[in-house]
Scaffold this motif. Structure first.
Motif, PDB file in Angstrom:
ATOM      1  N   GLN A  37       5.455 -11.015  -2.578  1.00 30.14           N
ATOM      2  CA  GLN A  37       6.565 -10.149  -2.186  1.00 30.14           C
ATOM      3  C   GLN A  37       7.080  -9.394  -3.406  1.00 30.14           C
ATOM      4  OE1 GLN A  37       8.843 -13.392  -0.612  1.00 30.14           O
ATOM      5  NE2 GLN A  37       8.625 -12.691   1.499  1.00 30.14           N
ATOM      6  N   LYS A  38       7.039 -10.084  -4.546  1.00 34.07           N
ATOM      7  CA  LYS A  38       7.292  -9.443  -5.830  1.00 34.07           C
ATOM      8  C   LYS A  38       6.215  -9.906  -6.809  1.00 34.07           C
ATOM      9  CE  LYS A  38      12.244  -8.550  -5.436  1.00 34.07           C
ATOM     10  NZ  LYS A  38      13.577  -8.619  -6.087  1.00 34.07           N
ATOM     11  N   ASP A  72       8.903  -4.915  -7.298  1.00 31.17           N
ATOM     12  CA  ASP A  72       9.039  -5.117  -5.862  1.00 31.17           C
ATOM     13  C   ASP A  72       7.727  -4.718  -5.188  1.00 31.17           C
ATOM     14  OD1 ASP A  72      10.615  -5.681  -3.446  1.00 31.17           O
ATOM     15  OD2 ASP A  72      10.325  -3.544  -3.056  1.00 31.17           O
ATOM     16  N   ASN A  73       7.254  -5.555  -4.253  1.00 28.74           N
ATOM     17  CA  ASN A  73       5.973  -5.307  -3.596  1.00 28.74           C
ATOM     18  C   ASN A  73       6.111  -5.329  -2.073  1.00 28.74           C
ATOM     19  OD1 ASN A  73       3.106  -4.867  -3.911  1.00 28.74           O
ATOM     20  ND2 ASN A  73       2.779  -6.967  -3.181  1.00 28.74           N
ATOM     21  N   ALA A  74       7.343  -5.097  -1.598  1.00 33.50           N
ATOM     22  CA  ALA A  74       7.616  -5.215  -0.164  1.00 33.50           C
ATOM     23  C   ALA A  74       6.784  -4.238   0.670  1.00 33.50           C
ATOM     24  CB  ALA A  74       9.103  -4.983   0.097  1.00 33.50           C
ATOM     25  N   ALA A  75       6.524  -3.049   0.118  1.00 34.53           N
ATOM     26  CA  ALA A  75       5.796  -2.036   0.885  1.00 34.53           C
ATOM     27  C   ALA A  75       4.399  -2.508   1.257  1.00 34.53           C
ATOM     28  CB  ALA A  75       5.712  -0.738   0.081  1.00 34.53           C
ATOM     29  N   VAL A  76       3.747  -3.206   0.334  1.00 33.67           N
ATOM     30  CA  VAL A  76       2.398  -3.714   0.606  1.00 33.67           C
ATOM     31  C   VAL A  76       2.468  -5.032   1.374  1.00 33.67           C
ATOM     32  CG1 VAL A  76       0.213  -4.477  -0.412  1.00 33.67           C
ATOM     33  CG2 VAL A  76       1.495  -2.613  -1.473  1.00 33.67           C
ATOM     34  N   PHE A  77       3.348  -5.919   0.956  1.00 30.15           N
ATOM     35  CA  PHE A  77       3.403  -7.258   1.549  1.00 30.15           C
ATOM     36  C   PHE A  77       3.683  -7.210   3.043  1.00 30.15           C
ATOM     37  CE2 PHE A  77       5.204 -11.412   2.550  1.00 30.15           C
ATOM     38  CZ  PHE A  77       4.309 -12.262   1.902  1.00 30.15           C
ATOM     39  N   SER A 121      -4.513   0.948   1.681  1.00 31.61           N
ATOM     40  CA  SER A 121      -3.268   1.713   1.798  1.00 31.61           C
ATOM     41  C   SER A 121      -2.942   2.464   0.512  1.00 31.61           C
ATOM     42  CB  SER A 121      -2.111   0.781   2.135  1.00 31.61           C
ATOM     43  OG  SER A 121      -1.819  -0.071   1.038  1.00 31.61           O
ATOM     44  N   ASN A 122      -2.196   3.538   0.663  1.00 29.88           N
ATOM     45  CA  ASN A 122      -1.740   4.303  -0.489  1.00 29.88           C
ATOM     46  C   ASN A 122      -0.763   3.475  -1.334  1.00 29.88           C
ATOM     47  OD1 ASN A 122      -1.583   6.904  -1.965  1.00 29.88           O
ATOM     48  ND2 ASN A 122       0.568   6.812  -1.355  1.00 29.88           N
ATOM     49  N   ALA A 123       0.053   2.652  -0.665  1.00 28.17           N
ATOM     50  CA  ALA A 123       1.019   1.810  -1.382  1.00 28.17           C
ATOM     51  C   ALA A 123       0.297   0.832  -2.315  1.00 28.17           C
ATOM     52  CB  ALA A 123       1.882   1.038  -0.386  1.00 28.17           C
ATOM     53  N   VAL A 180       0.927   1.294 -11.152  1.00 27.06           N
ATOM     54  CA  VAL A 180       2.156   0.841 -11.832  1.00 27.06           C
ATOM     55  C   VAL A 180       1.866  -0.386 -12.683  1.00 27.06           C
ATOM     56  CG1 VAL A 180       4.451  -0.144 -11.481  1.00 27.06           C
ATOM     57  CG2 VAL A 180       3.717   1.806 -10.102  1.00 27.06           C
ATOM     58  N   ILE A 181       1.140  -1.345 -12.115  1.00 26.95           N
ATOM     59  CA  ILE A 181       0.837  -2.583 -12.851  1.00 26.95           C
ATOM     60  C   ILE A 181      -0.032  -2.294 -14.059  1.00 26.95           C
ATOM     61  CG2 ILE A 181      -0.366  -4.801 -12.705  1.00 26.95           C
ATOM     62  CD1 ILE A 181       0.565  -4.971  -9.792  1.00 26.95           C
TER      63      ILE A 181
END
Length: 260
Positions: A208-209, A227-232, A242-244, A251-252
């Motif tokens: 999630q993060k 924050d990784n909510a968009a993918v999770f 996905s683009n996310a 970013v990583i």
């Protein structure tokens, strides 16, 4: 008592030193909400495994605070499950006995023997290894042993689950299958989970993060928490395309270039 203390796993100013005084983990502060799952990545020597071992109670000489819902993590009321890299299975015990013993040691075995055995069978089935219950660990493949280790971790019903690069020695196909199985079971039976990995894709798929440790271990470890909510929140099978997912990877990589 503050709301922070009541919010899941609270790691405050955690520092671990070797006997000679060398810092193995600088002062780390991190809060993981109850039933949250965070993935941790960092270069070799950054203290990833040390962090998990301290939370698991295997490194009693730490300084700082480890709380779970406001109480010390190592209080008898908080059950912590650890899935180590080397599986941690007893080679002289069968698959079923490995899980049975863990349940007895942690006091989570059902009073009724039939209920206990049913629960063990349920977890073996969930991991796709029900047919291996009478086998010994050394007769199993790495992927099968890992499934046993994860089944055992879930079977003791821990409040906190710690996973130390559990899939690192597995081939890509087996690894992806176990990521799906682990996440499905975590969603069905959520524990407060810290998942250490060296694989960026895995960190994005399961967290999630995403917590990024810097290279080296100074007196203080400044964490980067993404924050990784968009993918999770996506269906597991749709995440990679996905683009996310692609944007999070960029970013990583940027953080890694700056901090490693």
């Amino acid at each position: 008592m503050s709301s922070l203390e009541n919010n899941g796993l609270c790691i405050r100013e955690l520092q671990v030193e070797y006997k000679g005084g060398q810092v193995a983990l600088g002062k780390v502060t991190l809060t993981l909400p109850e039933h949250g799952i965070y993935t941790i990545i960092g270069p070799s020597g950054s203290g990833k495994s040390t962090l998990l071992r301290a939370v698991a109670g295997l490194l009693p000489g730490y300084s700082g605070e480890l709380l779970y819902n406001g109480k010390p993590v190592h209080d008898k009321d908080t059950l912590v499950g650890l899935v180590p890299q080397n599986y941690g299975l007893l080679p002289w015990k069968t698959v079923r006995d490995n899980i049975r013993i863990a349940m007895k040691i942690t006091g989570t075995a059902a009073a009724d023997k039939a209920d206990r055995e049913t629960r063990i069978t349920r977890w073996l089935e969930a991991m796709g290894i029900a047919g291996l219950e009478g086998r010994y660990p050394l007769s199993l493949s790495g992927g099968q042993q890992q499934r046993v280790a994860i089944a055992r971790a879930f079977a003791i019903l821990p409040q906190i689950m710690l996973l130390d690069e559990p899939f690192s020695a597995l081939d890509a196909v087996t690894r992806e299958a176990l990521q799906q199985i682990f996440l499905d079971n975590w969603l069905a039976h959520p524990a407060t989970a810290l998942f250490v990995t060296h694989d960026v894709d895995e960190a994005i798929l399961l967290g999630q993060k995403i917590v990024i440790l810097p290279a080296g271990t100074g007196k203080r470890t400044e964490l980067e928490v993404l924050d990784n909510a968009a993918v999770f929140g996506m269906k597991h099978g749709e995440k990679r395309d996905s683009n996310a997912f692609f944007e999070q990877t960029k970013v990583i990589r940027k953080v890694m270039q700056e901090k490693w």
